[in-house]
Design an enzyme around this catalytic site. Structure first.
Site, PDB file in Angstrom:
ATOM      1  N   ASP A 260       0.854  -1.170   0.000  1.00 54.86           N
ATOM      2  CA  ASP A 260       0.000   0.000   0.000  1.00 54.86           C
ATOM      3  C   ASP A 260       0.904   1.239   0.000  1.00 54.86           C
ATOM      4  O   ASP A 260       2.084   1.155   0.342  1.00 54.86           O
ATOM      5  CB  ASP A 260      -0.899  -0.041   1.236  1.00 54.86           C
ATOM      6  CG  ASP A 260      -1.738   1.201   1.391  1.00 54.86           C
ATOM      7  OD1 ASP A 260      -2.419   1.576   0.425  1.00 54.86           O
ATOM      8  OD2 ASP A 260      -1.710   1.796   2.484  1.00 54.86           O
TER       9      ASP A 260
ATOM     10  N   ASP B 177      -0.167   5.197   0.872  1.00 54.60           N
ATOM     11  CA  ASP B 177      -0.416   6.129   1.974  1.00 54.60           C
ATOM     12  C   ASP B 177      -0.591   5.369   3.288  1.00 54.60           C
ATOM     13  O   ASP B 177      -1.452   4.495   3.393  1.00 54.60           O
ATOM     14  CB  ASP B 177      -1.669   6.949   1.694  1.00 54.60           C
ATOM     15  CG  ASP B 177      -1.573   7.745   0.408  1.00 54.60           C
ATOM     16  OD1 ASP B 177      -0.915   8.791   0.419  1.00 54.60           O
ATOM     17  OD2 ASP B 177      -2.149   7.303  -0.605  1.00 54.60           O
TER      18      ASP B 177
ATOM     19  N   ASP C  28      -1.633  -0.876   5.855  1.00 53.24           N
ATOM     20  CA  ASP C  28      -1.967  -0.348   7.180  1.00 53.24           C
ATOM     21  C   ASP C  28      -3.461  -0.301   7.442  1.00 53.24           C
ATOM     22  O   ASP C  28      -3.872   0.156   8.511  1.00 53.24           O
ATOM     23  CB  ASP C  28      -1.415   1.078   7.325  1.00 53.24           C
ATOM     24  CG  ASP C  28      -2.191   2.082   6.476  1.00 53.24           C
ATOM     25  OD1 ASP C  28      -2.332   1.852   5.255  1.00 53.24           O
ATOM     26  OD2 ASP C  28      -2.688   3.086   7.030  1.00 53.24           O
TER      27      ASP C  28
END
Length: 240
Positions: free
Chosen positions: A16, A18, A179
C-alpha cells in the site's frame, strides 16, 4: 494473533502507499482544508481528516465536504470541491510527505533477494506515480496499481489478482503489506498473505478484533521483511 512472519511460499510483495510506504497525511489534509476554505468552510482537524483517508480521493472529498465518513456531498458541490482538491494536491503532493523510516531500505533489501515489489493503492494512479516520483521512489517498483487503474479497487481482490497475473504467480505466493482494513480485506479476498504495519493510519489491534480484518502478521518496519524472507529462501534451498 500469530505475528511471526511466514514467508516460505512468498514470491512477491505488494505494498500500500499512503500510511504504509509514505506518510502523506499532512499534504492530504492541507489540500482538503484548502478546498474547504475555498468553499467558505472552516478547517477540519488533522485527526478527523486522517480518518477519512483510504478509499480514494473521491470518497475523501465527500467526507471532507460533509465532515462525515458515510455521507455524500451534493453533486455540484462535490464536482467543485473535487476539481479544486485534485489541482491543489497535484501541485503540493510532496511538500510534507516522506517515506516512513525503514521503507526505502526494506524495499531495496527485498529487491536484493530477487523479489518483485509492486504498489497497490486506492490513490488515483497518476497521483500515486507522481508522489513516488517526487520522492525518488518510483524506480523501485515494477508495477503501480492505482485506485482507478482497474474497474475495482481495494477491498476488492481484483488489484491483487491482476498483480498475480502480471507476475505469473499464485495469489498465495503474494504478500500484501498495508496499514488498513482495505489492504487486509483485499488480501484475504484474493487468497494472498496479509501483513499489517503498526505505524500507519489504522490501528492493527483494533482491526484484529474482527477475523475479517485481522492480519496474518504485523510488523513495525519494512526492514523486518528482509531477514524473514532470507530465512525462507534458505529453507527452500535446503528442501530443493
Amino acid at each position: 494473533m500469530n505475528n511471526a512472519l511466514q514467508l516460505n511460499h512468498i514470491q512477491a510483495f505488494a505494498f500500500d502507499l499512503d500510511g504504509t510506504l509514505v506518510d502523506s497525511i499532512k499534504d492530504l489534509a492541507l489540500a482538503a482544508n484548502a478546498m474547504r476554505e475555498a468553499l467558505g468552510m472552516d478547517d477540519l482537524p488533522l485527526d478527523t481528516l486522517k480518518s477519512f483517508v483510504g478509499d480514494g480521493m473521491g470518497r475523501l472529498v465527500h467526507r471532507a465536504l460533509t465532515n462525515d465518513h458515510e455521507a455524500l456531498a451534493d453533486d455540484a458541490l462535490w464536482q467543485q470541491g473535487f476539481a479544486f482538491f485534485t489541482q491543489y494536491y497535484h501541485e503540493h503532493i510532496a511538500d510534507y510527505s516522506s517515506p516512513y523510516a525503514g521503507v526505502v531500505d526494506g524495499v531495496q533489501l527485498l529487491k536484493s533477494l530477487g523479489y518483485p515489489v509492486v504498489v497497490v493503492t486506492n490513490k488515483a494512479e497518476r497521483f500515486a506515480i507522481k508522489l513516488l516520483a517526487d520522492l525518488g521512489m518510483l524506480d523501485e517498483f515494477s508495477l503501480v496499481i492505482g485506485g482507478d487503474t482497474l474497474p475495482e479497487k481495494k477491498p476488492s481482490a481484483l488489484p491483487l489478482q491482476h498483480v498475480c497475473e502480471v507476475l505469473n504467480i499464485e495469489p498465495k505466493q503474494l504478500a500484501m503489506v498495508g496499514d488498513s482494513h482495505n489492504d487486509i480485506l483485499a488480501a484475504k479476498a484474493a487468497g494472498a498473505y496479509a501483513i499489517g504495519v503498526n505505524y500507519g493510519y489504522e490501528n492493527m489491534d483494533d482491526l484484529a478484533q474482527d477475523p475479517n480484518t485481522r492480519a496474518d502478521a504485523v510488523i513495525q518496519s519494512l526492514t523486518q521483511l528482509y531477514p524473514a524472507a532470507q530465512d525462507a529462501q534458505m529453507a527452500q534451498a535446503r528442501e530443493s
